[in-house]
Each structure stands twice: as structure tokens, then as C-alpha cells.
Design an enzyme around this catalytic site. Structure first.
Site, PDB file in Angstrom:
ATOM      1  N   GLY A  81      51.102  45.558  41.794  1.00  6.77           N
ATOM      2  CA  GLY A  81      50.078  46.580  41.934  1.00  6.77           C
ATOM      3  C   GLY A  81      50.429  47.774  41.069  1.00  6.77           C
TER       4      GLY A  81
ATOM      5  N   ARG B  10      58.253  47.826  51.990  1.00  2.10           N
ATOM      6  CA  ARG B  10      58.344  48.034  53.423  1.00  2.10           C
ATOM      7  C   ARG B  10      59.501  47.186  53.955  1.00  2.10           C
ATOM      8  NH1 ARG B  10      55.811  51.939  52.867  1.00  2.10           N
ATOM      9  NH2 ARG B  10      53.895  52.615  53.918  1.00  2.10           N
TER      10      ARG B  10
ATOM     11  N   GLU C  97      63.030  51.330  61.429  1.00  2.00           N
ATOM     12  CA  GLU C  97      63.457  52.628  60.912  1.00  2.00           C
ATOM     13  C   GLU C  97      63.359  53.657  62.036  1.00  2.00           C
ATOM     14  OE1 GLU C  97      61.058  53.584  57.538  1.00  2.00           O
ATOM     15  OE2 GLU C  97      61.901  51.985  56.294  1.00  2.00           O
TER      16      GLU C  97
ATOM     17  N   HIS D  79      64.119  55.938  53.431  1.00  6.74           N
ATOM     18  CA  HIS D  79      62.680  55.854  53.160  1.00  6.74           C
ATOM     19  C   HIS D  79      62.176  57.185  52.611  1.00  6.74           C
ATOM     20  CE1 HIS D  79      58.716  53.722  54.529  1.00  6.74           C
ATOM     21  NE2 HIS D  79      58.599  54.275  53.334  1.00  6.74           N
ATOM     22  N   ALA D  80      62.924  57.726  51.676  1.00  2.00           N
ATOM     23  CA  ALA D  80      62.566  59.040  51.136  1.00  2.00           C
ATOM     24  C   ALA D  80      63.031  59.228  49.697  1.00  2.00           C
ATOM     25  CB  ALA D  80      63.177  60.145  52.011  1.00  2.00           C
TER      26      ALA D  80
END
Length: 337
Positions: free
Chosen positions: A162, A244, A273, A292-293
């Protein structure tokens, strides 16, 4: 536009002291456009009808779910604006049937997330954590013991072609790598436009030195990377996941690392998480974990906030937002961005 178009902002993007973890969200633009807004009470996992009832729109800063039943029981709700690209947990076709548009911010996420994937790839390729630790501990005599495989001449396999996957392909191509891609929703022309060769997933796993996941999490992509796919990878190869956590069967990944079936992993996302305190992945010597940052740079947060707020104003003023999710197309989609 209704005289009292009211927007709720979820509390999951705020720190205990009340400050935003994303910096300035640009909420003053809502006020300037004649909209009213307020922070929602703390919600876990799912947006519920009692929380949604007062609002025409909700700006969701985290990963709260929304079901069709909840949307149906909140007839005032017209819009759910996601701060970010992911929409797992949201029944997009179901809420659309109840008259609720769902928007995300894929363009704003695209370059920062691709750069985050590249950061993990390069850190693994140069064994950055081990070299940093040696220097921090004054072990200069260990110079040369942590020689990574490097990048030039290697094969990078991108799972999910994508927006993020295409951006990553264009970023890595000048590094002298061969780029493979696997995505059932992509065509050869799309792959060729970014210098990638479209191949089946099992071939990508077998031939890649770095397998990078940029795919969206859908029912068909859940645990896409399982014991079988990890077994198909080379013992010298690395797994990078910025998509993810649910794309990877983490029990299978732990076993593969323990058995030396792959060389290591770079993970910006996990399942769940945060991970359990006794989860060995975050402290595994061959794994780099970030919370996740990794893509949360200043340009990322500014662009995402602008995109999300513009979408809310567009819907409030009767315009179709740029990044409205198309429910009829989502079953074909397995890529991020």
C-alpha cells in the site's frame, strides 16, 4: 451543518498531567470553524452508545473499536475520525450502514512509517544495539565483534504494497537492494512503479534477507507470519514489523528466535500492547522493540492532526472528506496506508 455540531476527543491520547502525547492537535481549528468539542471520559477498547450519544463526531486518538450496534444506538453520530491509518476494531461496513463515515490519515502516516521501518532495518543490519552497548560499557576492545550483514546486495521483502509499502520500496531502492513484494491486492504495474517484483508470500519469505511487514490487520492477515512462514525464512534473515502486532504469531516468533531459525527481529508493534511483564521478546538479545511510536516525529504528529481535523470540518460542513474509508473496497485490502 447543525448549530451545535459537537465533537468528542478520546482521552487515550493524553498523559496523566492532561497534556497531549501528540503535541498540538489543532483543536482550535474546530472552534474557529464553529464546532464545539470536549474530551471524552476514559474508555477501554470499545466506544459505547452512552459515550457516543452527545456527539456528531468523535476524534479517536488511539485504537478504540466501534461496532455497528453501538453506532445504531447513537443516532446523532455521523463521523469517526481516526488519528492514524489503522482501523482494525472498527466495523467500517457496519457503521457505514448506520450512516457513520470513518476517516483515517494514510497520507500523513506514509513517509514517517516507512522511515520507521527503514530505521529498524538499518539498526538490525548494523547491529546498532550491540555496538551502542559495547561503547556505553567502555568495551572498545570488542570493536568488530558485532558486524551486521549490511544492506547492499541484499533482498528486502515488503509484505503489504500500500502507501507505506510503496514508500519503503522507493526509500530502500537506492541502497543497492533487490525489492520483492507480496500483496494480493496489488498488481504488477503498481509493484514495477516502485521498483519491486511482486511474488507469492512464501517465495518472499524464502528469498528475503529482511522481511518487512507494512500490512493492515484484517481477518485474513491475522497471524500471517506463523510458524510455517518463519520456517521458510533464512536463518540469517530478519523480520521487521511496523504494521500491527496481530500480523505475527508471537509464540511462533519466540520459538523461531530461540531455535535460531531467523537471525532477529525489529518490532514497533506487538500483540498485546503493552506486552506482558514476563514476555521475553522485548529483552531478547536479537530483537529491537519500540513502543508503537517509532514514526512519531514532529512532522508526523503535525500532519496527522491536520488531516484528522480537516476531515471533521469537511463532514460537519457537508463535504466528503478526502480519506473516507470505502466499505465496499476493504475486503480487498491487506496493506497499510
Amino acid at each position: 451543518m447543525r448549530d451545535t455540531y459537537h465533537v468528542g476527543v478520546t482521552a487515550d491520547g493524553f498523559l496523566p498531567d492532561g497534556s497531549s502525547r501528540f503535541g498540538d492537535l489543532g483543536l482550535d481549528r474546530l472552534t474557529a470553524a464553529g464546532l464545539t468539542w470536549e474530551y471524552l471520559p476514559s474508555v477501554e477498547h470499545q466506544l459505547t452508545p452512552d459515550v457516543l450519544a452527545p456527539y456528531d463526531a468523535v476524534l479517536s486518538l488511539g485504537h478504540l473499536g466501534l461496532t455497528r450496534d453501538a453506532a445504531a444506538a447513537a443516532p446523532r453520530l455521523r463521523h469517526l475520525a481516526r488519528y492514524g491509518a489503522g482501523y482494525d476494531g472498527i466495523d467500517v461496513p457496519g457503521v457505514a450502514a448506520e450512516g457513520v463515515v470513518v476517516t483515517n490519515t494514510p497520507t500523513a502516516v506514509r513517509r514517517p512509517l516507512a522511515l520507521a521501518a527503514l530505521t529498524l532495518l538499518l539498526a538490525l543490519a548494523h547491529r546498532l544495539p550491540e555496538n551502542h552497548q559495547a561503547a556505553a560499557e567502555g568495551r572498545w576492545g570488542d570493536r568488530g565483534l558485532y558486524r551486521g550483514p549490511g544492506v547492499a546486495g541484499r533482498t528486502v521483502g515488503i509484505v503489504g504494497l500500500g502507501g507505506v509499502g510503496c514508500e519503503l520500496a522507493e526509500l530502500v531502492r537506492p541502497l543497492g537492494v533487490r525489492v520483492l513484494a507480496a500483496d494480493p491486492g496489488a498488481d504488477t504495474a503498481r509493484a514495477e512503479s516502485v521498483g519491486a517484483q511482486l511474488v507469492p508470500l512464501d517465495r518472499l519469505a524464502a528469498e528475503s534477507d529482511y522481511v518487512v511487514l507494512t500490512a493492515a490487520l484484517t481477518p485474513s492477515s491475522y497471524h500471517l507470519v506463523d510458524a510455517g512462514l518463519l520456517a521458510a525464512m533464512r536463518p540469517t534473515s530478519y523480520l521487521v514489523n511496523v504494521g500491527r502486532g496481530g500480523l505475527v504469531d508471537h509464540d511462533a516468533l519466540r520459538s523461531a528466535l530461540l531455535a535460531g531459525r531467523i537471525a532477529g527481529a525489529g518490532l514497533d508493534v506487538l500483540e498485546p500492547e503493552p506486552p506482558a511483564p514476563d514476555d521475553p521478546l522485548p529483552t531478547h538479545p536479537d530483537v529491537i522493540v519500540t513502543p508503537h511510536a517509532l514514526c512519531w516525529t514532529q512532522d508526523f504528529t503535525d500532519a496527522v492532526a491536520t488531516s484528522a481535523v480537516e476531515a471533521i470540518i469537511d463532514v460537519a460542513q457537508g463535504r466528503r472528506p478526502v480519506h473516507a474509508l470505502d466499505p465496499s473496497a476493504l475486503h480487498h485490502e491487506r496493506h497499510a496506508g
